[in-house]
Design a protein around this motif. Structure first.
Motif, PDB file in Angstrom:
ATOM      1  N   VAL A   1       0.838  -1.200   0.000  1.00 51.00           N
ATOM      2  CA  VAL A   1       0.000   0.000   0.000  1.00 51.00           C
ATOM      3  C   VAL A   1       0.876   1.254   0.000  1.00 51.00           C
ATOM      4  O   VAL A   1       1.639   1.498   0.941  1.00 51.00           O
ATOM      5  CB  VAL A   1      -0.942   0.011   1.213  1.00 51.00           C
ATOM      6  CG1 VAL A   1      -1.761   1.302   1.242  1.00 51.00           C
ATOM      7  CG2 VAL A   1      -1.857  -1.210   1.192  1.00 51.00           C
TER       8      VAL A   1
ATOM      9  N   ARG B   1     -10.335  -5.065   0.326  1.00 54.76           N
ATOM     10  CA  ARG B   1     -11.123  -6.172  -0.229  1.00 54.76           C
ATOM     11  C   ARG B   1     -10.671  -7.527   0.312  1.00 54.76           C
ATOM     12  O   ARG B   1     -11.346  -8.534   0.119  1.00 54.76           O
ATOM     13  CB  ARG B   1     -11.045  -6.161  -1.751  1.00 54.76           C
ATOM     14  CG  ARG B   1     -11.803  -4.990  -2.371  1.00 54.76           C
ATOM     15  CD  ARG B   1     -12.042  -5.196  -3.850  1.00 54.76           C
ATOM     16  NE  ARG B   1     -10.829  -5.023  -4.645  1.00 54.76           N
ATOM     17  CZ  ARG B   1     -10.456  -3.870  -5.177  1.00 54.76           C
ATOM     18  NH1 ARG B   1     -11.195  -2.775  -4.967  1.00 54.76           N
ATOM     19  NH2 ARG B   1      -9.368  -3.784  -5.904  1.00 54.76           N
TER      20      ARG B   1
ATOM     21  N   ALA C   1      -7.697   0.717  -1.035  1.00 54.37           N
ATOM     22  CA  ALA C   1      -9.001   0.182  -1.426  1.00 54.37           C
ATOM     23  C   ALA C   1      -8.880  -1.294  -1.822  1.00 54.37           C
ATOM     24  O   ALA C   1      -9.759  -2.109  -1.510  1.00 54.37           O
ATOM     25  CB  ALA C   1      -9.572   1.000  -2.584  1.00 54.37           C
ATOM     26  N   ARG C   2      -7.783  -1.655  -2.492  1.00 54.24           N
ATOM     27  CA  ARG C   2      -7.565  -3.060  -2.843  1.00 54.24           C
ATOM     28  C   ARG C   2      -7.319  -3.891  -1.594  1.00 54.24           C
ATOM     29  O   ARG C   2      -7.799  -5.025  -1.479  1.00 54.24           O
ATOM     30  CB  ARG C   2      -6.383  -3.197  -3.806  1.00 54.24           C
ATOM     31  CG  ARG C   2      -6.669  -2.653  -5.205  1.00 54.24           C
ATOM     32  CD  ARG C   2      -5.597  -3.087  -6.209  1.00 54.24           C
ATOM     33  NE  ARG C   2      -4.283  -2.567  -5.868  1.00 54.24           N
ATOM     34  CZ  ARG C   2      -3.250  -3.301  -5.533  1.00 54.24           C
ATOM     35  NH1 ARG C   2      -3.376  -4.617  -5.460  1.00 54.24           N
ATOM     36  NH2 ARG C   2      -2.080  -2.736  -5.250  1.00 54.24           N
TER      37      ARG C   2
ATOM     38  N   ASP D   1      -0.780   4.251  -1.557  1.00 53.50           N
ATOM     39  CA  ASP D   1      -1.746   5.345  -1.663  1.00 53.50           C
ATOM     40  C   ASP D   1      -3.146   4.812  -1.387  1.00 53.50           C
ATOM     41  O   ASP D   1      -3.335   3.622  -1.071  1.00 53.50           O
ATOM     42  CB  ASP D   1      -1.663   5.996  -3.056  1.00 53.50           C
ATOM     43  CG  ASP D   1      -1.790   4.978  -4.183  1.00 53.50           C
ATOM     44  OD1 ASP D   1      -2.500   3.961  -4.008  1.00 53.50           O
ATOM     45  OD2 ASP D   1      -1.190   5.193  -5.258  1.00 53.50           O
ATOM     46  N   GLU D   2      -4.129   5.694  -1.516  1.00 57.06           N
ATOM     47  CA  GLU D   2      -5.511   5.315  -1.194  1.00 57.06           C
ATOM     48  C   GLU D   2      -6.069   4.285  -2.165  1.00 57.06           C
ATOM     49  O   GLU D   2      -6.924   3.476  -1.793  1.00 57.06           O
ATOM     50  CB  GLU D   2      -6.402   6.564  -1.166  1.00 57.06           C
ATOM     51  CG  GLU D   2      -6.085   7.520  -0.020  1.00 57.06           C
ATOM     52  CD  GLU D   2      -6.295   6.884   1.349  1.00 57.06           C
ATOM     53  OE1 GLU D   2      -7.031   5.886   1.455  1.00 57.06           O
ATOM     54  OE2 GLU D   2      -5.713   7.402   2.333  1.00 57.06           O
ATOM     55  N   GLU D   3      -5.608   4.309  -3.404  1.00 53.50           N
ATOM     56  CA  GLU D   3      -6.059   3.290  -4.367  1.00 53.50           C
ATOM     57  C   GLU D   3      -5.610   1.899  -3.928  1.00 53.50           C
ATOM     58  O   GLU D   3      -6.375   0.928  -3.984  1.00 53.50           O
ATOM     59  CB  GLU D   3      -5.516   3.610  -5.757  1.00 53.50           C
ATOM     60  CG  GLU D   3      -6.008   2.647  -6.833  1.00 53.50           C
ATOM     61  CD  GLU D   3      -5.492   3.015  -8.208  1.00 53.50           C
ATOM     62  OE1 GLU D   3      -5.560   2.157  -9.110  1.00 53.50           O
ATOM     63  OE2 GLU D   3      -5.024   4.158  -8.400  1.00 53.50           O
ATOM     64  N   ASP D   4      -4.345   1.789  -3.477  1.00 53.85           N
ATOM     65  CA  ASP D   4      -3.864   0.510  -2.941  1.00 53.85           C
ATOM     66  C   ASP D   4      -4.655   0.124  -1.699  1.00 53.85           C
ATOM     67  O   ASP D   4      -4.957  -1.053  -1.472  1.00 53.85           O
ATOM     68  CB  ASP D   4      -2.383   0.605  -2.583  1.00 53.85           C
ATOM     69  CG  ASP D   4      -1.486   0.831  -3.786  1.00 53.85           C
ATOM     70  OD1 ASP D   4      -1.854   0.403  -4.894  1.00 53.85           O
ATOM     71  OD2 ASP D   4      -0.408   1.450  -3.612  1.00 53.85           O
TER      72      ASP D   4
END
Length: 515
Positions: free
Chosen positions: A223, A234, A230-231, A225-228
């Motif tokens: 991770v 999950r 979000a993954r 950033d915020e995109e990571d």
């Protein structure tokens, strides 16, 4: 009749002028007495029961039963897998999913066992005795398929799940007495807080979120950033969130053998360097692109890794009564520190070519002892574990050794068929960097590195359609001197890129409309 097959490389006395040929490090030269003892002890442990391999690669034991010093007792009577076999690595009978589907893909790689179930059951029921099953780990489905009386040589599934659970990893290390200097700063949580909170907790900008015990990096997200983030969200918790440690991923194979005093003897292999996330090889970010045992280690880091392996093996025996073959994953930093990152209590892909390390020390592969241990048999041929581990430590600090590189189909390359006329075997590159078939082979030691030779294992046949993410080949060999297959933790060497380009030249676009 029991058979122990083997041969030595022919001796060359020199050229017509009396000059000796170029020196070549012989990768395999097992001690004949130890090989004979290992063979007989495995035969005794099998007690007439057929050996059945259930592995993605139906030739998973090939470095034991092929090559310069082959032990025929390791050749399975039946092999059940995803991919087919080839000469000289063919087991007695092979049931391969791709022989039925004519496909390679990510889905096939993860779902091959149900596709082989019908044919496998037909061959299993024809065996004259309940089999001994060699596999990564036991499952209810596998035990049911093997049938009544079969022995699956793997630890209990619930124990494996506990040992490999990422959120329990650090508790396990502390219980085993692993030194704090080998443990990555981390926190455990039932739910994921915000990224700033995680950064503060482990004191790094990049963090590693892990959950479950899925292999091939499927339970790990790096991770940044915020995109990571979000993954990572999950993944199903609980979670282990660790500081990101930059460096070489590494793996070490470890074998524990019960002794006569109620403890275990622990034998550590030479640790490897590994690279991850090499896009050119079709390898996703957190997943291994292969292993390289030819690159030297700093002595203190290798010594600490071996010490950690010994402590974990002793703890596992005392806590769960388990022994046999397992692997430790680690990170070797640019500052030459080593941190543990995972335990995998099972045979895995890296231990296949790692067997060449054991053979180079004059020993049969660890897997013979593993099978004997799992069957309650004797293992007398390994010698003193402290002497062995000191020799492994010495070898770890030296250059030269085997390597194995995964080649998978990139998203932009598929679907394709591979025009491999000869299939797996020994190859070299011609002056135009095209693949040239040399001869049959299935062991890295079958290739002569000074002649530019290498092994391409597991190539698909020309009638197999390969989709993005599919396994295309395993590039193997013996690296000598300063030659290595990887340039860095996330990059392939120029020599590997040349071989990869030559493999890609075999790709033929597949058009289903014309099939």
């Amino acid at each position: 009749m029991e058979r122990l097959s083997g041969h030595r490389r022919e001796a060359h006395v020199g050229d017509e002028n009396g000059h000796a040929p170029a020196a070549r490090r012989t990768p395999v030269r097992m001690d004949a007495d130890q090989a004979r003892a290992a063979h007989h002890e495995l035969v005794a442990a099998l007690a007439g029961r057929p050996l059945v391999a259930v592995e993605r690669f139906s030739t998973a034991l090939r470095t034991g039963y092929t090559g310069p010093d082959a032990i025929e007792a390791l050749r399975p009577a039946l092999s059940i897998g995803c991919y087919g076999a080839w000469e000289p690595a063919t087991p007695g009978v092979v049931v391969a999913a791709e022989d039925r589907t004519r496909l390679r893909s990510i889905a096939e790689r993860h779902g091959w066992l149900p596709r082989t179930r019908h044919d496998a059951a037909r061959h299993l029921v024809q065996l004259d005795r309940p089999p001994v099953v060699f596999t990564w780990y036991a499952t209810h489905r596998l035990r049911e398929l093997a049938g009544p009386g079969a022995v699956v040589t793997a630890i209990d599934g619930d124990v494996r799940a506990t040992i490999e659970a990422k959120h329990l990893f650090d508790d396990l290390l502390r219980a085993a007495g692993v030194p704090a200097v080998a443990r990555v700063p981390c926190v455990h949580t039932e739910r994921l807080p915000s990224l700033p909170e995680l950064r503060r907790a482990v004191r790094t900008e990049r963090v590693v979120v892990q959950a479950g015990y899925a292999g091939e990096g499927r339970g790990t997200v790096i991770v940044s950033d915020e995109e990571d983030m979000a993954r990572a969200a999950r993944l199903l918790g609980p979670y282990r969130v660790a500081a990101y440690v930059s460096g070489w991923p590494a793996t070490i194979a470890v074998l524990s053998v019960p002794d006569r005093d109620g403890g275990v003897r622990v034998y550590a292999d030479r640790p490897s360097h590994s690279s991850t996330g090499i896009a050119e090889l079709g390898i996703d970010p957190t997943r291994s692109a292969g292993n390289d045992w030819s690159r030297p280690w700093p002595t203190p880091a290798a010594a600490l890794l071996i010490e950690c392996a010994e402590r974990i093996a002793v703890w596992a025996w005392r806590r769960y009564g388990i022994a046999g073959l397992f692997c430790l994953d680690a990170i070797l930093t640019p500052a030459e520190r080593v941190y543990l990152s995972a335990i995998k209590w099972r045979h895995q892909e890296s231990t296949e070519v790692a067997a060449v390390n054991q053979q180079s020390l004059g020993l049969p592969p660890f897997v013979l002892a593993h099978l004997s241990v799992m069957l309650g048999g004797q293992v007398t041929w390994l010698g003193d574990p402290h002497e062995h581990n000191q020799l492994s430590l010495l070898r770890a600090t030296q250059s030269g050794g085997p390597f194995s590189v995964k080649v998978r189909l990139r998203r932009e390359d598929g679907p394709v068929r591979v025009s491999a006329v000869h299939g797996p075997g020994i190859y070299r590159l011609d002056p135009a960097d095209r693949l040239m078939w040399v001869r049959h082979g299935a062991h890295p030691g079958d290739a002569y590195p000074e002649r530019g030779e290498f092994l391409l294992a597991n190539l698909p046949g020309p009638d197999v359609v390969c989709h993005p993410g599919a396994d295309i080949a395993t590039y193997e060999g013996i690296a000598e001197g300063e030659a290595h297959p990887f340039d860095g933790p996330h990059s392939a060497a120029l020599s590997t890129e040349r071989v990869l380009a030559a493999i890609r030249d075999l790709f033929l676009p597949y058009d289903p409309a014309r099939a």
